[in-house]
Design a protein around this motif. Structure first.
Motif, PDB file in Angstrom:
ATOM      1  N   ILE A 100     -12.609  24.926 -16.228  1.00 49.36           N
ATOM      2  CA  ILE A 100     -12.538  23.472 -16.081  1.00 49.36           C
ATOM      3  C   ILE A 100     -13.308  22.870 -17.244  1.00 49.36           C
ATOM      4  CG2 ILE A 100     -13.028  21.489 -14.619  1.00 49.36           C
ATOM      5  CD1 ILE A 100     -13.003  23.489 -12.221  1.00 49.36           C
ATOM      6  N   LEU A 101     -12.598  22.216 -18.145  1.00 51.39           N
ATOM      7  CA  LEU A 101     -13.198  21.618 -19.329  1.00 51.39           C
ATOM      8  C   LEU A 101     -13.704  20.228 -18.996  1.00 51.39           C
ATOM      9  CD1 LEU A 101     -13.703  21.648 -22.416  1.00 51.39           C
ATOM     10  CD2 LEU A 101     -11.427  20.633 -22.659  1.00 51.39           C
ATOM     11  N   TRP A 102     -14.947  19.965 -19.320  1.00 57.11           N
ATOM     12  CA  TRP A 102     -15.528  18.630 -19.197  1.00 57.11           C
ATOM     13  C   TRP A 102     -15.666  18.090 -20.615  1.00 57.11           C
ATOM     14  CZ3 TRP A 102     -20.239  19.142 -15.361  1.00 57.11           C
ATOM     15  CH2 TRP A 102     -19.760  19.541 -14.119  1.00 57.11           C
ATOM     16  N   ARG A 103     -14.741  17.215 -20.998  1.00 57.17           N
ATOM     17  CA  ARG A 103     -14.739  16.648 -22.350  1.00 57.17           C
ATOM     18  C   ARG A 103     -16.005  15.820 -22.559  1.00 57.17           C
ATOM     19  NH1 ARG A 103     -11.871  18.686 -25.756  1.00 57.17           N
ATOM     20  NH2 ARG A 103      -9.856  18.219 -24.887  1.00 57.17           N
ATOM     21  N   GLN A 104     -16.677  16.048 -23.652  1.00 54.77           N
ATOM     22  CA  GLN A 104     -17.923  15.353 -24.007  1.00 54.77           C
ATOM     23  C   GLN A 104     -18.974  15.470 -22.894  1.00 54.77           C
ATOM     24  OE1 GLN A 104     -18.595  13.924 -27.080  1.00 54.77           O
ATOM     25  NE2 GLN A 104     -16.655  14.847 -27.640  1.00 54.77           N
ATOM     26  N   HIS A 105     -18.969  16.586 -22.175  1.00 53.61           N
ATOM     27  CA  HIS A 105     -19.930  16.896 -21.101  1.00 53.61           C
ATOM     28  C   HIS A 105     -19.821  15.921 -19.926  1.00 53.61           C
ATOM     29  CE1 HIS A 105     -21.628  19.599 -24.049  1.00 53.61           C
ATOM     30  NE2 HIS A 105     -21.769  18.579 -24.884  1.00 53.61           N
ATOM     31  N   ASP A 106     -18.694  15.253 -19.788  1.00 54.32           N
ATOM     32  CA  ASP A 106     -18.477  14.258 -18.742  1.00 54.32           C
ATOM     33  C   ASP A 106     -17.544  14.844 -17.674  1.00 54.32           C
ATOM     34  OD1 ASP A 106     -17.885  12.067 -17.148  1.00 54.32           O
ATOM     35  OD2 ASP A 106     -17.153  10.810 -18.794  1.00 54.32           O
ATOM     36  N   GLY A 107     -18.076  15.052 -16.471  1.00 51.85           N
ATOM     37  CA  GLY A 107     -17.294  15.616 -15.378  1.00 51.85           C
ATOM     38  C   GLY A 107     -16.134  14.747 -14.940  1.00 51.85           C
ATOM     39  N   ASP A 108     -16.138  13.480 -15.330  1.00 53.89           N
ATOM     40  CA  ASP A 108     -15.015  12.594 -14.997  1.00 53.89           C
ATOM     41  C   ASP A 108     -13.831  12.793 -15.947  1.00 53.89           C
ATOM     42  OD1 ASP A 108     -16.333  11.483 -12.832  1.00 53.89           O
ATOM     43  OD2 ASP A 108     -17.223   9.876 -14.041  1.00 53.89           O
ATOM     44  N   GLN A 109     -14.081  13.395 -17.100  1.00 53.46           N
ATOM     45  CA  GLN A 109     -13.015  13.706 -18.058  1.00 53.46           C
ATOM     46  C   GLN A 109     -12.735  15.202 -17.959  1.00 53.46           C
ATOM     47  OE1 GLN A 109     -13.314  12.088 -22.038  1.00 53.46           O
ATOM     48  NE2 GLN A 109     -14.980  10.748 -21.361  1.00 53.46           N
ATOM     49  N   ARG A 110     -12.031  15.571 -16.925  1.00 57.79           N
ATOM     50  CA  ARG A 110     -11.866  16.967 -16.527  1.00 57.79           C
ATOM     51  C   ARG A 110     -10.438  17.452 -16.767  1.00 57.79           C
ATOM     52  NH1 ARG A 110     -13.756  17.221 -10.643  1.00 57.79           N
ATOM     53  NH2 ARG A 110     -15.308  16.062 -11.776  1.00 57.79           N
ATOM     54  N   PHE A 111     -10.338  18.684 -17.301  1.00 58.57           N
ATOM     55  CA  PHE A 111      -9.056  19.346 -17.520  1.00 58.57           C
ATOM     56  C   PHE A 111      -9.161  20.736 -16.917  1.00 58.57           C
ATOM     57  CE2 PHE A 111      -9.723  16.292 -20.880  1.00 58.57           C
ATOM     58  CZ  PHE A 111      -8.546  15.565 -20.867  1.00 58.57           C
ATOM     59  N   VAL A 112      -8.195  21.105 -16.085  1.00 57.63           N
ATOM     60  CA  VAL A 112      -8.269  22.333 -15.293  1.00 57.63           C
ATOM     61  C   VAL A 112      -7.193  23.317 -15.747  1.00 57.63           C
ATOM     62  CG1 VAL A 112      -8.159  23.255 -12.952  1.00 57.63           C
ATOM     63  CG2 VAL A 112      -9.125  20.978 -13.348  1.00 57.63           C
ATOM     64  N   SER A 113      -7.607  24.574 -15.956  1.00 58.65           N
ATOM     65  CA  SER A 113      -6.660  25.620 -16.344  1.00 58.65           C
ATOM     66  C   SER A 113      -6.030  26.244 -15.108  1.00 58.65           C
ATOM     67  CB  SER A 113      -7.382  26.717 -17.148  1.00 58.65           C
ATOM     68  OG  SER A 113      -8.122  27.560 -16.280  1.00 58.65           O
ATOM     69  N   LYS A 114      -5.076  27.140 -15.372  1.00 52.08           N
ATOM     70  CA  LYS A 114      -4.542  27.980 -14.304  1.00 52.08           C
ATOM     71  C   LYS A 114      -5.630  28.964 -13.881  1.00 52.08           C
ATOM     72  CE  LYS A 114       0.112  28.315 -16.304  1.00 52.08           C
ATOM     73  NZ  LYS A 114       1.103  29.267 -16.821  1.00 52.08           N
ATOM     74  N   TRP A 115      -5.400  29.653 -12.788  1.00 52.56           N
ATOM     75  CA  TRP A 115      -6.268  30.739 -12.366  1.00 52.56           C
ATOM     76  C   TRP A 115      -5.813  32.000 -13.081  1.00 52.56           C
ATOM     77  CZ3 TRP A 115     -10.516  30.018  -9.398  1.00 52.56           C
ATOM     78  CH2 TRP A 115     -10.603  28.823  -8.692  1.00 52.56           C
ATOM     79  N   PHE A 116      -6.758  32.737 -13.677  1.00 55.97           N
ATOM     80  CA  PHE A 116      -6.443  33.964 -14.390  1.00 55.97           C
ATOM     81  C   PHE A 116      -7.214  35.129 -13.798  1.00 55.97           C
ATOM     82  CE2 PHE A 116      -6.032  30.641 -17.753  1.00 55.97           C
ATOM     83  CZ  PHE A 116      -4.665  30.743 -17.949  1.00 55.97           C
TER      84      PHE A 116
END
Length: 134
Positions: A100-116
């Motif tokens: 789960i990527l938090w862009r600029q360390h902001d948890g509100d700007q979240r991008f989630v990958s698939k499960w691997f």
């Protein structure tokens, strides 16, 4: 003729400056210009972020490997890795890890990958190369 040679040389140098570390369905990691670029498919699009390619503790790929495989060993939990520009939350559930990527360390700007699974991460992180998956 000179234009054709110039174009070929330009594209050759661009393609040589990028080294593939690992690639799986939905994610890839390359080394480019002194940093690792991680790209993964989120819910709606592909997102990318960069991590350090330094020596020792400064090598972000080694940190990523350490904590991904620690989750597979511990079989529970999560880890938050903070890189220069972004944070990456690694979450374990049911023998799989999600980024789960938090862009600029902001948890509100979240991008989630698939499960691997573990084999996926071994291939993605350049630990093994699987030519023919069955």
């Amino acid at each position: 003729m000179y234009k054709l040679t110039f174009i070929f040389t330009l594209f050759s140098s661009i393609s040589l400056s990028q080294t593939l570390i690992g690639k799986i369905d939905g994610a890839s990691i390359t080394l480019e210009d002194g940093n690792y670029e991680v790209i993964f498919q989120s819910e709606s699009d592909y997102v990318s972020f960069y991590i350090n390619h330094g020596a020792g503790k400064e090598n972000g790929l080694e940190a990523l490997k350490t904590y991904v495989f620690r989750l597979f060993d511990e079989k529970e939990g999560d880890y938050l890795l903070q890189f220069e520009h972004d944070s990456l939350l690694l979450v374990y559930d049911d023998n799989k890890v999600q980024m789960i990527l938090w862009r600029q360390h902001d948890g509100d700007q979240r991008f989630v990958s698939k499960w691997f699974g573990k084999t996926d991460y071994l291939e993605l992180l350049g630990e093994i190369a699987i030519k023919d998956k069955i």
